[in-house]
Motif scaffolding. Structure first.
Motif, PDB file in Angstrom:
ATOM      1  N   THR A 184       6.851  -9.714  -6.322  1.00 16.45           N
ATOM      2  CA  THR A 184       6.874  -8.558  -5.429  1.00 16.45           C
ATOM      3  C   THR A 184       6.690  -7.264  -6.224  1.00 16.45           C
ATOM      4  OG1 THR A 184       9.294  -8.479  -5.585  1.00 16.45           O
ATOM      5  CG2 THR A 184       8.349  -9.674  -3.724  1.00 16.45           C
ATOM      6  N   ILE A 185       6.088  -6.286  -5.592  1.00 20.35           N
ATOM      7  CA  ILE A 185       5.884  -4.984  -6.227  1.00 20.35           C
ATOM      8  C   ILE A 185       7.211  -4.224  -6.221  1.00 20.35           C
ATOM      9  CG2 ILE A 185       4.722  -2.748  -6.020  1.00 20.35           C
ATOM     10  CD1 ILE A 185       2.307  -4.184  -4.923  1.00 20.35           C
ATOM     11  N   PRO A 186       7.652  -3.728  -7.355  1.00 20.09           N
ATOM     12  CA  PRO A 186       8.950  -3.041  -7.422  1.00 20.09           C
ATOM     13  C   PRO A 186       8.935  -1.720  -6.654  1.00 20.09           C
ATOM     14  CG  PRO A 186       7.743  -2.753  -9.471  1.00 20.09           C
ATOM     15  CD  PRO A 186       6.971  -3.760  -8.662  1.00 20.09           C
ATOM     16  N   GLU A 187      10.110  -1.316  -6.191  1.00 22.27           N
ATOM     17  CA  GLU A 187      10.244  -0.030  -5.534  1.00 22.27           C
ATOM     18  C   GLU A 187      10.431   1.058  -6.592  1.00 22.27           C
ATOM     19  OE1 GLU A 187       9.805   0.563  -2.325  1.00 22.27           O
ATOM     20  OE2 GLU A 187       9.372  -1.570  -2.063  1.00 22.27           O
TER      21      GLU A 187
ATOM     22  N   TRP B 146       0.818  -1.213   0.000  1.00 24.12           N
ATOM     23  CA  TRP B 146       0.000   0.000   0.000  1.00 24.12           C
ATOM     24  C   TRP B 146       0.850   1.260   0.000  1.00 24.12           C
ATOM     25  CZ3 TRP B 146      -4.743   0.113  -1.527  1.00 24.12           C
ATOM     26  CH2 TRP B 146      -5.557  -1.019  -1.368  1.00 24.12           C
ATOM     27  N   LYS B 147       2.068   1.153   0.502  1.00 26.31           N
ATOM     28  CA  LYS B 147       2.948   2.326   0.509  1.00 26.31           C
ATOM     29  C   LYS B 147       3.192   2.808  -0.918  1.00 26.31           C
ATOM     30  CE  LYS B 147       7.329   1.962   0.369  1.00 26.31           C
ATOM     31  NZ  LYS B 147       8.759   1.617   0.609  1.00 26.31           N
ATOM     32  N   ASN B 148       3.503   1.866  -1.807  1.00 26.57           N
ATOM     33  CA  ASN B 148       3.769   2.238  -3.189  1.00 26.57           C
ATOM     34  C   ASN B 148       2.506   2.681  -3.927  1.00 26.57           C
ATOM     35  OD1 ASN B 148       6.360   1.533  -2.586  1.00 26.57           O
ATOM     36  ND2 ASN B 148       6.652   0.169  -4.326  1.00 26.57           N
ATOM     37  N   VAL B 149       1.359   2.120  -3.511  1.00 28.46           N
ATOM     38  CA  VAL B 149       0.090   2.576  -4.083  1.00 28.46           C
ATOM     39  C   VAL B 149      -0.091   4.054  -3.767  1.00 28.46           C
ATOM     40  CG1 VAL B 149      -2.424   2.415  -3.934  1.00 28.46           C
ATOM     41  CG2 VAL B 149      -1.047   0.330  -3.988  1.00 28.46           C
ATOM     42  N   LEU B 150       0.169   4.431  -2.509  1.00 25.49           N
ATOM     43  CA  LEU B 150      -0.012   5.819  -2.086  1.00 25.49           C
ATOM     44  C   LEU B 150       1.021   6.743  -2.734  1.00 25.49           C
ATOM     45  CD1 LEU B 150      -0.840   5.295   1.699  1.00 25.49           C
ATOM     46  CD2 LEU B 150      -2.416   5.816  -0.172  1.00 25.49           C
TER      47      LEU B 150
ATOM     48  N   ASN C 267      -6.934   5.283  -8.934  1.00 23.41           N
ATOM     49  CA  ASN C 267      -6.136   5.412 -10.160  1.00 23.41           C
ATOM     50  C   ASN C 267      -4.829   4.622 -10.091  1.00 23.41           C
ATOM     51  OD1 ASN C 267      -6.046   7.028 -12.833  1.00 23.41           O
ATOM     52  ND2 ASN C 267      -4.014   7.303 -11.962  1.00 23.41           N
ATOM     53  N   PRO C 268      -4.057   4.699  -8.984  1.00 17.61           N
ATOM     54  CA  PRO C 268      -2.834   3.894  -8.882  1.00 17.61           C
ATOM     55  C   PRO C 268      -3.105   2.388  -8.938  1.00 17.61           C
ATOM     56  CG  PRO C 268      -2.930   5.499  -7.114  1.00 17.61           C
ATOM     57  CD  PRO C 268      -4.208   5.615  -7.863  1.00 17.61           C
TER      58      PRO C 268
END
Length: 260
Positions: A85-88, A18-22, A240-241
């Motif tokens: 994993t979701i990339p940084e 969720w951090k990267n979503v935000l 949107n993200p």
């Protein structure tokens, strides 16, 4: 993986970080806010102010959108390389990849755009529109009939070309993500081979369902946007993200079906 499972995975994928979503949402908000700034200059009736600010905010908006495009590409890249994993965020790398994706997109769509314009010229769409403007909106039966035929023809040709090119470009970009070089996005023989391995039926069904899902979520976003301030913030910051991540993840997963 079944198509239903691809979309289920894609929709749940953003919840893994969720951090990267935000963060992606904040970029989206900034990209939209800067586009509002020139309106201030217009309201103040300051042409000079508007021109300077418009130039600055256009550059800022472009850079942010390149970051978003590059980050979306990194999700596709992780997925086609079987990394779940979701990339940084890597801003520099995201911008570079965003520029590459932008160039690939332009290269793919410039010819269909030219063809559509030529069809518009050939069917008299521009001429009919000019006559409509000159007549002050007074439309004769003959002009109305000509307008309908010309614009309907242009619309059909444009939509068909858009669909065909998008189907090819999507796999082209996924190939670029896998191979690591932009040239792979234009190896049409390999692209059609990949689509054949995925299965034309499966790929087209995936594409149609993707469009339907994006349309439904887009409609929901529109309803949420009706809520003053909060609705717009929620849409830009979260929904949107999620759509960006979902689309990129689903693209990588359908591409991997070539190995099934």
């Amino acid at each position: 993986m079944k198509i239903g499972e691809i979309f289920k995975d894609g929709l749940t994928y953003p919840s893994n970080n969720w951090k990267n979503v935000l963060i992606l949402g904040v970029f989206t908000i900034i990209a939209n806010i800067v586009l509002i700034i020139p309106a201030i200059g217009i309201a103040l009736n300051s042409i000079g102010f508007t021109g300077i600010v418009l130039t600055i905010v256009s550059i800022i908006s472009l850079i942010i959108n390149l970051i978003i495009m590059g980050y979306s590409f990194s999700i596709i890249k992780n997925t086609v390389n079987n990394i779940d994993t979701i990339p940084e965020f890597d801003i520099g790398n995201n911008i570079v990849n965003g520029i590459k994706i932008l160039l690939i997109t332009i290269a793919y769509y410039i010819i269909p755009a030219i063809i559509t314009i030529l069809v518009a010229i050939g069917t008299g769409a521009f001429n009919n529109l000019a006559q409509l403007i000159i007549s002050g909106g007074v439309v004769s039966n003959e002009l109305a009939s000509s307008l309908v035929v010309s614009f309907f023809t242009v619309m059909i040709v444009g939509i068909i070309l858009l669909i065909i090119v998008t189907l090819i470009a999507t796999i082209g970009i996924a190939r670029f993500a896998e191979k690591g070089n932009m040239g792979a996005a234009f190896e049409f023989g390999e692209i059609f081979k990949t689509i054949k391995e995925i299965g034309w039926g499966n790929y087209i069904v995936w594409y149609v369902l993707l469009v339907i899902i994006l349309f439904i979520i887009g409609f929901i976003m529109g309803m949420i946007n009706l809520i003053p301030v909060i609705g717009i913030i929620v849409s830009l910051l979260i929904i949107n993200p999620i759509l960006v991540m979902f689309t990129a993840r689903a693209t990588g997963l359908i591409y991997n079906e070539k190995n099934s």
